[in-house]
Scaffold this active site. Structure first.
Site, PDB file in Angstrom:
ATOM      1  N   HIS A 203       0.888  -1.192  -0.209  1.00  0.00           N
ATOM      2  CA  HIS A 203       0.180   0.328  -0.227  1.00  0.00           C
ATOM      3  C   HIS A 203       1.150   1.064   0.166  1.00  0.00           C
ATOM      4  CE1 HIS A 203       0.713  -0.212   4.366  1.00  0.00           C
ATOM      5  NE2 HIS A 203       0.547   0.903   4.390  1.00  0.00           N
TER       6      HIS A 203
ATOM      7  N   ASP B 251       0.056  -7.853   1.034  1.00  0.00           N
ATOM      8  CA  ASP B 251       0.964  -6.166   1.480  1.00  0.00           C
ATOM      9  C   ASP B 251       2.017  -6.460   1.371  1.00  0.00           C
ATOM     10  OD1 ASP B 251       0.910  -3.661   1.974  1.00  0.00           O
ATOM     11  OD2 ASP B 251      -0.891  -3.693   3.646  1.00  0.00           O
TER      12      ASP B 251
ATOM     13  N   SER C  38       5.020   1.418   8.027  1.00  0.00           N
ATOM     14  CA  SER C  38       4.814   0.679   7.345  1.00  0.00           C
ATOM     15  C   SER C  38       5.842   0.470   6.347  1.00  0.00           C
ATOM     16  CB  SER C  38       2.859   1.098   6.153  1.00  0.00           C
ATOM     17  OG  SER C  38       1.963   0.608   6.688  1.00  0.00           O
TER      18      SER C  38
END
Length: 534
Positions: free
Chosen positions: A117, A148, A226
């Site tokens: 993402h 992901d 992330s």
């Protein structure tokens, strides 16, 4: 294997189990919808010996770090992304570009691992090394949106000079302490946080709308972390990727088995290969009356097959009302779980998800009180209505002011956001329908552009197109070919809810050019349709 489905946006807030992606502060809303699909896990259960920490580091030069922390700091990069998402209601155009950032880390082979993402819908990507201002252009080698994860490449020896490479470890145990490194919001420099492993189990991956093994941490993992590594003893035990809504100190990392499954697929085939599925929907069989009805002996455990995906290999061998007793020799409990580690259990679906495409699973079943074993070839299975369309432009076709497109869940979310309402019949198709044949799509009228020729048809948007001139359509390409090759004076579209649209063909063709110029539409069809027709 439970079928893929989506959960419509809640009118008064999010479901209690919703989890947010942790990409970067400017994450667009369409990245953050709750979904539930097949679960997965892994047999990789090894603890990481602290004494082996320094031996786990691959060095890009001859100088050695003075500590594991310094090694981590020399391995983690900041990723800057410019992205532009498609407009699914007006599919020939994109939304305005936006900027975001995330984290990543170097692995052997001069590659960077990050969260998918962080780079989804990218138009331009740059990375920086810790403590340096220079930005280097990067490109995506492969992205696996279900898990992901993404792999980036950066050309030029200048970037890799002095860079250190982290290696993968194993699955941590409960109460193990983990260090997460990255570039969270609130500052520009590299940052670290520590947390305790509180749970290891299949978890909903919000970005990819799937369910895979994940590690829950009691740690303050903020947006921007992330893609950053989670470390124990110098080895990577996970990749930070999402947090729990409403909680400041619960975060999630992608564990090593999922990372290894993603990387190995890319290494072997040169592209992301997906996660496998049996293609089954199963019911727990905990009720004693239900077990007796199907002739299960007291020592037997398993789950009841409710439905089977017609495109799966399981459809050739299994039947409704079969009892799945074992998967590759592993007993399946009456609640559908299998033993994972001491005091831990996971759904048996994870055994299928960790298989590589075209690998075989030995399934033991009980059918009409007779035990038998079957070999089933596993492969990734796609739902009838795609759950996401990252890094892919939506297909479309315009004829006489009617915009035709394939139904996807991103379209449903965007329609709901734009018009504050849900096309309920289309939501139902996304929730319940399974494909009957390869290449099948649900084709809809995305929008009706107003013109004299579309007078009276303006309220027929967001309906499924079932037939063109009495021919049942299979997908958008089929509709495009039927319309383009029509020789009748009029063309008829049969829609859902028994609605009908009829246009005089020659007048509609002429109007299409006029409408295209009026609305500044670059082409009457997306490039994939035009190329396939040629």
């Amino acid at each position: 294997m439970a079928p893929q489905f989506l959960i419509p946006p809640m009118p008064n807030g999010d479901p209690y189990y919703r989890r947010n992606s942790l990409p970067f502060p400017s994450l667009p809303k369409d990245h953050d919808f709750p979904f539930s699909v097949a679960s997965a896990s892994s047999p990789n259960l090894g603890r990481i010996p602290p004494s082996r920490a320094l031996s786990s580091i691959s060095r890009g030069d001859e100088s050695a770090p003075t500590s594991e922390i310094e090694t981590a700091l020399d391995s983690v990069v900041k990723i800057f992304t410019v992205f532009s998402s498609p407009d699914y209601v007006l599919p020939w155009q994109n939304k305005p570009p936006r900027q975001a950032w995330g984290s990543g880390f170097a692995i052997p082979g001069k590659r960077i691992i990050t969260s998918a993402h962080v780079v989804a819908e990218h138009t331009f990507i740059q990375v920086t090394k810790p403590g340096l201002a220079t930005k280097y252009k990067a490109r995506v080698l492969s992205a696996g949106h279900e898990c992901d994860l993404a792999i980036l490449e950066v050309d030029g020896e200048e970037f890799w000079a002095g860079m250190r490479f982290l290696e993968l470890g194993g699955i941590p145990f409960l109460q193990d302490e983990i260090t997460v490194v990255g570039y969270p919001q609130g500052g520009d420099n590299i940052s670290m946080t520590k947390g305790i492993v509180s749970r290891v189990e299949p978890t909903q991956y919000v970005h990819g709308a799937t369910q895979l093994l994940a590690i829950q941490l009691e740690a303050a993992i903020k947006p921007g972390y992330s893609g950053g590594p989670a470390l124990i003893g110098g080895k990577v035990v996970g990749v930070a990727f999402q947090s729990q809504t409403g909680s400041e100190n619960i975060g999630y990392i992608v564990p090593v088995p999922v990372i290894e499954r993603f990387i190995s697929g890319v290494d072997e085939s040169g592209k992301y290969t997906g996660f496998c599925s049996l293609g089954l929907s199963c019911q727990p069989i905990e009720n004693s009356h239900l077990r007796d009805y199907f002739g299960m002996r007291p020592e037997m455990t398993g789950v009841l097959v409710s439905s089977i995906n017609l495109l799966s290999d399981a459809y050739r061998f299994l039947e409704k009302d079969d009892i799945i007793l074992e998967f590759d020799g592993v007993p399946v409990a009456n609640d559908g779980t299998v033993t994972f580690r001491h005091r831990e259990r996971v759904n048996f679906d994870h055994l299928a998800s960790m298989k590589k495409p075209n690998e075989v699973a030995l399934i033991k079943v009980l059918r009409k009180e007779i035990e038998c074993k079957v070999n089933i070839t596993l492969r990734p299975l796609q739902p009838l209505v795609p759950v996401h369309q990252f890094d892919k432009h939506p297909s479309y076709f315009i004829f006489g002011g009617l915009i035709f497109t394939s139904l996807t869940q991103p379209y449903l979310h965007e329609y709901a956001d734009r018009y504050s309402m849900l096309p309920r019949r289309l939501w139902q198709l996304a929730l319940e329908e399974l494909p009957r044949n390869a290449g099948q799509e649900i084709v809809i009228i995305s929008m009706v552009l107003m013109d004299d020729i579309t007078e009276g048809y303006g309220n027929l948007a967001a309906l499924q197109v079932r037939k063109v001139n009495e021919i049942e359509i299979q997908n958008l390409r089929h509709l495009y070919e039927l319309v383009e090759h029509c020789t009748a004076p009029s063309i008829r579209f049969d829609l859902d809810e028994e609605r009908v649209i009829v246009l005089k063909y020659s007048e509609a063709k002429t109007a299409t050019s006029t409408i295209r110029a009026r609305y500044n539409i670059p082409s009457i069809a997306s490039a994939d349709l035009i190329v396939s027709a040629a």
